[in-house]
Design an enzyme around this catalytic site. Structure first.
Site, PDB file in Angstrom:
ATOM      1  N   GLY A 101      44.110  37.925  21.870  1.00 45.94           N
ATOM      2  CA  GLY A 101      43.218  38.339  22.671  1.00 45.94           C
ATOM      3  C   GLY A 101      41.599  38.205  22.907  1.00 45.94           C
ATOM      4  CB  CYS A 102      38.832  37.773  25.228  1.00 50.65           C
ATOM      5  SG  CYS A 102      39.414  38.897  26.461  1.00 50.65           S
ATOM      6  CE1 TYR A 103      35.955  43.000  26.088  1.00 49.66           C
ATOM      7  CE2 TYR A 103      38.124  43.569  26.898  1.00 49.66           C
ATOM      8  CZ  TYR A 103      36.609  43.330  27.109  1.00 49.66           C
ATOM      9  OH  TYR A 103      36.238  43.791  28.241  1.00 49.66           O
TER      10      TYR A 103
ATOM     11  CB  THR B 129      38.684  36.517  19.484  1.00 55.62           C
ATOM     12  OG1 THR B 129      39.993  35.906  20.154  1.00 55.62           O
ATOM     13  CG2 THR B 129      37.811  35.289  19.123  1.00 55.62           C
TER      14      THR B 129
ATOM     15  N   GLY C   1      37.981  32.794  23.492  1.00 53.35           N
ATOM     16  CA  GLY C   1      38.589  34.018  23.773  1.00 53.35           C
ATOM     17  C   GLY C   1      39.936  33.893  24.444  1.00 53.35           C
TER      18      GLY C   1
END
Length: 314
Positions: free
Chosen positions: A124-126, A128, A293
């Site tokens: 996931g982006c967060y 990462t 992300g």
């Protein structure tokens, strides 16, 4: 060039934000991307036939649909026929047994694990940003596994899906919005597990009125870390961990950060901002929520899984 001699991939869910991003970035790799006619995209038999004909399936689907797709792929394998390897961009398998987490820089052996895995889950982006900051520090013993971590993060609205994108681009949208205040964000399990934490962070995500970009910030009280730990120790540990990476850098601290500076790139910047007098530090990660992300990370994983040279980050 005979494109059919190239490794082949099928993006299941290519019309979504992540799917479109991956499709565009795949132009930088020698991969034959196959597609199903739009009217057959939800036809199970057409999808099964496509999956059985390619080397890699990239899933850009909601969690439930991703589980169904993986069951279809595993069914092909169980029947003894050709089954493709799978890269899943949903949250369905991020901490599931038998799946390799697709963050190549996380551990020295992670890239090789991705190269040989049949099932890889894209981060996931967060997470990462969170894992990128915390995993090296927890592994080095500089941040205790039971530290009461708090994470604040802001993302561009493109990470919220089609409805949020349309709302911001049509009506202007809110300037800034906190969400996930139930404290049960879907990215928490992977962020906790792969950071090496024994308790889940308090995670407060937000959306700003800009399309792409992200900042993850983690405040630390240095006196709650092992005795004598200084900000320079945290910085040195991150520098050592990511030395040689062409995507993740550890610049010096700065006075301010703009969230969309890395928009359109596949890079991530990690920093340690410290005030030794007050014994406080703030860790920050800046990245593109659709780059490193999401789609940019997927391209790294696709290249590893297909034995290709990873393209340089934009």
């Amino acid at each position: 060039m005979n494109t059919h001699a190239l490794p082949s991939a099928f993006i299941d869910g290519e019309a979504g934000t992540t799917g479109l991003g991956i499709r565009a970035r795949l132009e930088r790799l020698p991969v034959h991307v196959r597609s199903i006619a739009p009217e057959l995209r939800k036809d199970p038999e057409a999808r099964r036939e496509m999956m059985a004909s390619v080397d890699l399936v990239v899933l850009c689907l909601p969690d439930a649909a991703a589980r169904d797709a993986v069951a279809m792929i595993d069914g092909l394998r169980a029947q003894g026929g050709h089954a493709p390897r799978v890269l899943d961009a949903s949250t369905a398998f991020r901490t599931a047994p038998g799946w390799v987490y697709g963050f190549p820089e996380m551990r020295p052996e992670q890239a090789q694990a991705i190269r040989t895995a049949t099932h890889v889950t894209n981060p996931g982006c967060y997470p990462t940003g969170i894992i990128g900051l915390l995993h090296p520090l927890v592994a080095a013993g500089l941040v205790p596994a039971d530290y009461p971590v708090t994470v604040n993060a802001v993302s561009g609205y493109s990470g919220g899906g089609r409805a949020m994108i349309e709302a911001h681009e049509r009506d202007g949208g809110p300037a800034f919005e906190l969400y996930g205040l139930s404290l049960q964000h879907k990215h928490l399990p992977e962020a906790t597990v792969y950071s090496g934490l024994s308790r889940a962070p308090v995670f407060v995500p937000s959306v700003g009125h800009f399309p792409q970009g992200m900042i993850v910030s983690i405040p630390l009280h240095l006196d709650l870390l092992p005795k004598g730990t200084r900000g320079a120790d945290l910085h040195a540990a991150l520098v050592a961990h990511y030395r040689g990476s062409d995507r993740i850098s550890v610049p010096d601290a700065c006075a301010s950060l703009c969230a969309d500076t890395l928009a359109g790139t596949d890079r991530m910047e990690l920093r340690v901002h410290v005030n030794e007098e007050h014994r406080q530090a703030v860790l920050t990660a800046r990245l593109d929520n659709l780059g490193k992300g999401a789609s940019g990370a997927a391209i790294q994983n696709i290249a590893l899984m297909l034995g290709l040279e990873t393209p340089s980050p934009v």
